[in-house]
Design an enzyme around this catalytic site. Structure first.
Site, short mmCIF file in Angstrom:
data_model
loop_
_atom_site.label_atom_id
_atom_site.label_comp_id
_atom_site.label_asym_id
_atom_site.label_seq_id
_atom_site.Cartn_x
_atom_site.Cartn_y
_atom_site.Cartn_z
N GLY A 1 6.43 33.82 -24.91
CA GLY A 1 6.15 34.52 -23.65
C GLY A 1 6.05 36.01 -23.90
N GLY B 1 15.80 32.20 -21.66
CA GLY B 1 15.98 33.00 -20.44
C GLY B 1 15.18 32.46 -19.27
N THR B 2 14.24 31.57 -19.54
CA THR B 2 13.40 31.04 -18.47
C THR B 2 14.25 30.23 -17.51
OG1 THR B 2 11.64 30.88 -20.10
CG2 THR B 2 11.27 29.75 -18.00
N HIS C 1 13.87 38.98 -5.26
CA HIS C 1 13.11 39.18 -6.50
C HIS C 1 11.70 39.68 -6.21
CE1 HIS C 1 16.31 36.76 -8.35
NE2 HIS C 1 15.91 37.26 -9.51
N HIS C 2 11.03 40.15 -7.27
CA HIS C 2 9.62 40.53 -7.19
C HIS C 2 8.78 39.32 -6.78
CE1 HIS C 2 8.70 38.41 -10.96
NE2 HIS C 2 9.90 38.81 -11.34
N LYS D 1 7.74 35.93 -9.00
CA LYS D 1 8.70 34.94 -9.49
C LYS D 1 8.30 33.56 -9.00
CE LYS D 1 13.65 33.93 -9.77
NZ LYS D 1 13.62 33.66 -11.21
N1 NAD Z 1 17.66 34.92 -17.69
C1 NAD Z 1 17.38 36.15 -17.23
O1 NAD Z 1 18.23 37.09 -17.30
C2 NAD Z 1 16.02 36.44 -16.65
C3 NAD Z 1 15.67 37.73 -16.25
C4 NAD Z 1 14.37 37.95 -15.76
C5 NAD Z 1 13.47 36.89 -15.69
N2 NAD Z 1 13.88 35.65 -16.08
C6 NAD Z 1 12.96 34.50 -16.09
O2 NAD Z 1 12.11 34.64 -17.22
C7 NAD Z 1 10.87 33.96 -16.99
C8 NAD Z 1 9.71 34.90 -17.30
O3 NAD Z 1 9.69 35.97 -16.38
P1 NAD Z 1 8.58 37.13 -16.48
O4 NAD Z 1 8.79 37.98 -15.27
O5 NAD Z 1 8.58 37.74 -17.83
O6 NAD Z 1 7.24 36.25 -16.28
P2 NAD Z 1 5.75 36.63 -16.72
O7 NAD Z 1 4.84 35.81 -15.86
O8 NAD Z 1 5.56 38.13 -16.74
O9 NAD Z 1 5.64 36.12 -18.25
C9 NAD Z 1 5.59 34.77 -18.64
C10 NAD Z 1 4.74 34.70 -19.90
O10 NAD Z 1 4.86 33.38 -20.47
C11 NAD Z 1 3.60 33.05 -21.01
N3 NAD Z 1 3.55 31.59 -21.25
C12 NAD Z 1 3.22 30.60 -20.39
N4 NAD Z 1 3.31 29.40 -21.01
C13 NAD Z 1 3.70 29.64 -22.29
C14 NAD Z 1 3.97 28.81 -23.42
N5 NAD Z 1 3.85 27.48 -23.36
N6 NAD Z 1 4.37 29.39 -24.58
C15 NAD Z 1 4.49 30.72 -24.67
N7 NAD Z 1 4.24 31.58 -23.63
C16 NAD Z 1 3.86 31.02 -22.45
C17 NAD Z 1 2.61 33.57 -19.98
O11 NAD Z 1 1.30 33.70 -20.51
C18 NAD Z 1 3.23 34.94 -19.63
O12 NAD Z 1 2.75 35.96 -20.48
C19 NAD Z 1 10.96 33.48 -15.54
O13 NAD Z 1 11.39 32.12 -15.53
C20 NAD Z 1 12.02 34.37 -14.92
O14 NAD Z 1 12.67 33.75 -13.82
C21 NAD Z 1 15.12 35.40 -16.55
#
Ligand code: NAD
Length: 221
Positions: free
Chosen positions: A9, A78-79, A128-129, A132
């Site tokens: 990601g 983290g996802t 959240h933004h 999400k």
């Molecule tokens: N645990 C935490 O502290 C925390 C904090 C913030 C966000 N998050 C979570 O993290 C996740 C990502 O958030 P974000 O704001 O960066 O999202 P985002 O949409 O900006 O980024 C997600 C990325 O994943 C890529 N992706 C999709 N499928 C993929 C795959 N199979 N392999 C590799 N990459 C792939 C997409 O192209 C995109 O670039 C969300 O689930 C969010 O809820 C968790």
């Protein structure tokens, strides 16, 4: 010893921030950036990695974690919005999952457990933004689970607000006769998650069980 870290990601908001944090850490090297937007598959970077950090999308997260474990590569997940319990015992490597890597959010959960023993009635509002994908947030679900385990009564539904301008925020409001008590945590920048992510990268290889869930498991009490 240098830990080779691949980011899954890597083109996303969190993934790009993690890439910069790994590059700035003295004991880590950025071993790969996987993302469909970069035309690099996770499978292509696993061979060079000791640890994968995954911040992708809910319906890919379980598959990605399984790929890592079956390849013998530790995974820091983290996802949010996925359940990883079926990965217990898969492969030789470890999975660490945290719905929230910000220390302030973890402290909010810890304080909520203590408060719930004395003021059990409460509601959770998470904000959240507007990009999400999951609601309620993984953090709010985890907070509710912890408060209930401590004897609190979390009213349903958990309230989810999605607006531009927000990053990640959570408020727990407790109410008792003649008084309320509110706790609020604000992640105003994605940097707030990085110390927790780097701690998990350093510790994931020595976990006693996999999956291990929650940053509080890695912190001194
Ligand atoms: N645990 C935490 O502290 C925390 C904090 C913030 C966000 N998050 C979570 O993290 C996740 C990502 O958030 P974000 O704001 O960066 O999202 P985002 O949409 O900006 O980024 C997600 C990325 O994943 C890529 N992706 C999709 N499928 C993929 C795959 N199979 N392999 C590799 N990459 C792939 C997409 O192209 C995109 O670039 C969300 O689930 C969010 O809820 C968790």
């Amino acid at each position: 010893m240098t830990i080779n870290v691949a980011v899954s990601g890597a083109a996303g908001r969190m993934g790009a921030t993690v890439c910069r944090a790994v590059q700035a850490a003295d004991d880590m090297a950025l071993a790969g950036r996987a993302d469909p937007e970069l035309e690099v598959a996770l499978e292509d970077v696993l061979g060079d990695a000791d640890v994968v950090v995954d911040f992708t999308i809910p319906d890919q997260a379980l598959r990605n974690a399984r790929l890592c474990l079956e390849a013998g590569v530790h995974c820091v997940m983290g996802t949010t919005g996925a359940n990883f319990s079926e990965l217990e015992g898969v492969g030789e490597a470890n999975l660490f999952v945290a719905p929230n890597f910000a220390i302030g959010a973890v402290l909010l959960m810890e304080a909520s457990k203590r408060i719930a023993r004395h003021m059990p009635e409460c509601e959770i509002v998470e904000l959240h933004h507007d990009h999400k994908l999951d609601a309620p947030s993984g953090t709010a679900l985890r907070t509710a689970e912890q408060i209930r385990t401590a004897g609190g009564n979390v009213h349903e539904p958990i309230h989810s607000v999605r607006l531009p301008g927000l990053v990640a925020h959570e408020e727990v409001v407790f109410g008792g006769p003649g008084q309320t008590l509110s706790l609020r945590h604000n992640s105003i920048d994605r940097e707030s998650f990085m110390p927790g992510v780097l701690l998990a990268v350093r510790r994931v290889g020595s976990l006693e069980r996999s999956p291990t869930v929650g940053l509080e498991q890695l912190l001194e009490s």
